[in-house]
Enzyme design. Structure first.
Site, PDB file in Angstrom:
ATOM      1  N   SER A   9     -37.078 -26.444 155.715  1.00  0.00           N
ATOM      2  CA  SER A   9     -37.641 -26.381 154.371  1.00  0.00           C
ATOM      3  C   SER A   9     -37.409 -25.045 153.698  1.00  0.00           C
ATOM      4  O   SER A   9     -37.480 -24.000 154.338  1.00  0.00           O
ATOM      5  CB  SER A   9     -39.150 -26.590 154.438  1.00  0.00           C
ATOM      6  OG  SER A   9     -39.410 -27.946 154.439  1.00  0.00           O
ATOM      7  N   GLY A  10     -37.155 -25.102 152.408  1.00  0.00           N
ATOM      8  CA  GLY A  10     -36.952 -23.867 151.649  1.00  0.00           C
ATOM      9  C   GLY A  10     -35.529 -23.362 151.752  1.00  0.00           C
ATOM     10  O   GLY A  10     -35.105 -22.525 150.976  1.00  0.00           O
ATOM     11  N   HIS A  12     -43.773 -25.551 148.927  1.00  0.00           N
ATOM     12  CA  HIS A  12     -44.668 -26.047 149.986  1.00  0.00           C
ATOM     13  C   HIS A  12     -44.685 -25.126 151.204  1.00  0.00           C
ATOM     14  O   HIS A  12     -45.557 -25.251 152.053  1.00  0.00           O
ATOM     15  CB  HIS A  12     -44.322 -27.502 150.355  1.00  0.00           C
ATOM     16  CG  HIS A  12     -43.167 -27.669 151.290  1.00  0.00           C
ATOM     17  ND1 HIS A  12     -41.918 -28.056 150.872  1.00  0.00           N
ATOM     18  CD2 HIS A  12     -43.090 -27.522 152.632  1.00  0.00           C
ATOM     19  CE1 HIS A  12     -41.121 -28.135 151.932  1.00  0.00           C
ATOM     20  NE2 HIS A  12     -41.799 -27.816 153.004  1.00  0.00           N
ATOM     21  N   ASP A  49     -40.955 -28.417 143.753  1.00  0.00           N
ATOM     22  CA  ASP A  49     -41.104 -27.738 145.044  1.00  0.00           C
ATOM     23  C   ASP A  49     -40.158 -26.539 145.101  1.00  0.00           C
ATOM     24  O   ASP A  49     -39.146 -26.547 145.789  1.00  0.00           O
ATOM     25  CB  ASP A  49     -40.801 -28.740 146.169  1.00  0.00           C
ATOM     26  CG  ASP A  49     -41.221 -28.220 147.530  1.00  0.00           C
ATOM     27  OD1 ASP A  49     -41.843 -27.134 147.586  1.00  0.00           O
ATOM     28  OD2 ASP A  49     -40.915 -28.889 148.534  1.00  0.00           O
TER      29      ASP A  49
HETATM   30  N1  ARG Z   1     -40.823 -30.438 154.857  1.00  0.00           N
HETATM   31  C1  ARG Z   1     -40.013 -30.069 155.962  1.00  0.00           C
HETATM   32  C2  ARG Z   1     -40.288 -28.629 156.350  1.00  0.00           C
HETATM   33  O1  ARG Z   1     -41.355 -28.154 156.088  1.00  0.00           O
HETATM   34  C3  ARG Z   1     -38.560 -30.309 155.746  1.00  0.00           C
HETATM   35  C4  ARG Z   1     -38.288 -31.720 155.438  1.00  0.00           C
HETATM   36  C5  ARG Z   1     -36.892 -32.047 155.338  1.00  0.00           C
HETATM   37  N2  ARG Z   1     -36.787 -33.330 155.915  1.00  0.00           N
HETATM   38  C6  ARG Z   1     -35.714 -34.058 155.912  1.00  0.00           C
HETATM   39  N3  ARG Z   1     -35.760 -35.171 156.533  1.00  0.00           N
HETATM   40  N4  ARG Z   1     -34.662 -33.657 155.280  1.00  0.00           N
HETATM   41  O2  ARG Z   1     -39.522 -27.986 157.028  1.00  0.00           O
END
Ligand code: ARG
Length: 437
Positions: A388-389, A247, A292
């Protein structure tokens, strides 16, 4: 006029008295105090210099034969269970030998580099790390180490039979040692021993305060869109491959628009690389967050160092029981919708079983087999936007494994809404098929 002196002597009396008082006047007194304090501070400085800062790391390459075990085919595969377990046994034995000796606190750690076949057993090549006063000589320490080892061969009951004649020990520098360890993954190479992160105050979402030390998470990378800035975290799995979340490339899939940086700060970075190729999982579904996972290939390789290292990939069969201690790291925000952090942060979280995570009051069936939940049911500690990632890692006897990739979550650090990670073990074959790793 001639009698004036008499008057003088009378006048002198109080003056002398006055001068005596003046010797301890406030100015002198404070100067005196300053001098004493300075002497104390300087002495403390000298003592700490020799006692604390005077220690230096000394590295040795050790090679020896072990005669009570047989060589196994899988010892040639550095990621095999057989190799890892045997290494752990050898490393544990070394720390027992040196920690139970006069060299106490001098031993830092050891790592096996290679196991090779020998007609009557197995040849072992390993590095040993010690801490001694910088004034000591490598040769003197070498003799000391050898003496300790020979002593324990005589007196201790060791699980492995070391052939004394075959034992050699060579001093090496830190660069050489790093090169020897390049074939292994997940090893932190901080110049001094870095203890495991504290068990407290690692909550970076709610009471975020703990920033990472240099070299503590050497596989962490920041993926940045040129001209825009940090978007995602990533983990180094070889000199050229990064693993991250699919993503992260929703907005932009063009490798020429991306760069990767390494180090504990985004600016300035320790190392910076262009991205040559982006591979997104063919079955990534943005609606369900399934699969993902993505790979990014660097345009030019990075050299491993004390602060840049690859993390290990787990075996596809790895199973972490619920409540296993794992760490998540990243430059993400420390509050909902907060800004990216320039300094790398870490948080200790615990794995949560898919059964619990799929409960109606938690994620109500949204967790699929390629996902892994980690955090706390009471919330408080979690990854957040911008993480993320990035890596979720597990420490198995000082070797670090990438078990998860930060993927999604409902807000950050809310009760019953733990972080959801891509379950890396599930994609072990996919990673191999794309990278050969
Ligand atoms: N999707 C988020 C990003 O783009 C990270 C999400 C992680 N969230 C969590 N509550 N652990 O950085």
């Amino acid at each position: 006029m001639m009698y004036v002196p008499a008057e003088f002597s009378e006048a002198d009396y109080p003056r002398v008295h006055y001068q005596r008082q003046q010797f301890w006047d406030p100015t002198r007194l404070s100067l005196f105090t300053v001098a004493i304090v300075a002497i104390i501070v300087i002495s403390i400085g000298i003592v700490t210099h020799f006692v604390v800062e005077g220690d230096k790391s000394f590295y040795y390459l050790a090679s020896f034969k072990v005669t009570n075990i047989k060589y196994k085919e899988n010892y040639g595969i550095k990621t095999s269970r057989e190799f890892i377990e045997r290494c752990y046994q050898i490393e544990r034995m070394m720390s027992r030998i040196f920690q139970h000796s006069s060299g106490k606190d001098r031993f830092i750690k050891s790592h096996v580099i290679q196991l090779s076949p020998d007609e009557n057993g197995v040849n072992i090549l390993m590095v040993l790390m010690f801490q001694y006063p910088s004034t000591d000589s490598a040769e003197r320490i070498r003799k000391k180490i050898k003496r300790i080892l020979y002593q324990s061969l005589k007196t201790q009951q060791l699980p492995l039979t070391i052939n004394k004649q075959s034992f050699t020990l060579t001093p090496i520098d830190s660069k050489k040692m790093r090169n020897f360890l390049n074939s292994r993954c997940g090893i932190r190479m901080t110049s001094s021993y870095v203890p495991l992160p504290a068990f407290f105050s690692t909550e970076r979402i709610v009471q975020g305060s703990k920033t990472a030390m240099e070299g503590e998470w050497p596989w962490q990378a920041s993926l940045q869109l040129i001209g825009v800035g940090h978007q995602c975290g990533a983990s180094l799995i070889s000199n050229t491959w990064l693993i991250t979340a699919a993503h992260c490339f929703r907005r932009n899939k063009d490798p020429r628009q991306w760069i990767a940086t390494f180090g504990t700060t985004i600016t300035p970075p320790r190392v910076r690389r262009n991205v040559a190729k982006i591979i997104i999982h063919e079955n990534y579904h943005r609606e369900t967050n399934e699969n993902d996972i993505a790979l990014a290939q660097l345009a030019t390789r990075v050299e491993f160092s004390n602060v840049v290292q690859k993390v290990c990939l787990p075996d596809s069969s790895i199973k972490l029981p619920p409540k296993t201690r794992v760490f998540v790291t990243g430059f993400g925000s420390i509050v909902d919708d907060g800004p990216t952090q320039n300094r790398l942060r870490q948080a200790r979280v615990e794995t949560i079983s898919t059964g619990v995570c799929n409960r109606k009051d938690v994620y109500d069936g949204l967790i699929t087999s390629g996902m892994l939940c980690a955090g706390f049911m009471e919330g408080k500690v979690d990854a957040c936007k911008g993480d993320s990632g990035g890596p979720l890692v597990y420490d198995n006897h000082d070797i670090w494994y990438l078990v998860g990739i930060v993927s999604w979550g409902q807000s950050c650090a809310r009760p019953k809404k733990p972080g959801v990670y891509t379950r890396v073990a599930q994609y072990r074959d996919w990673i191999a098929s794309k990278t050969g790793i």
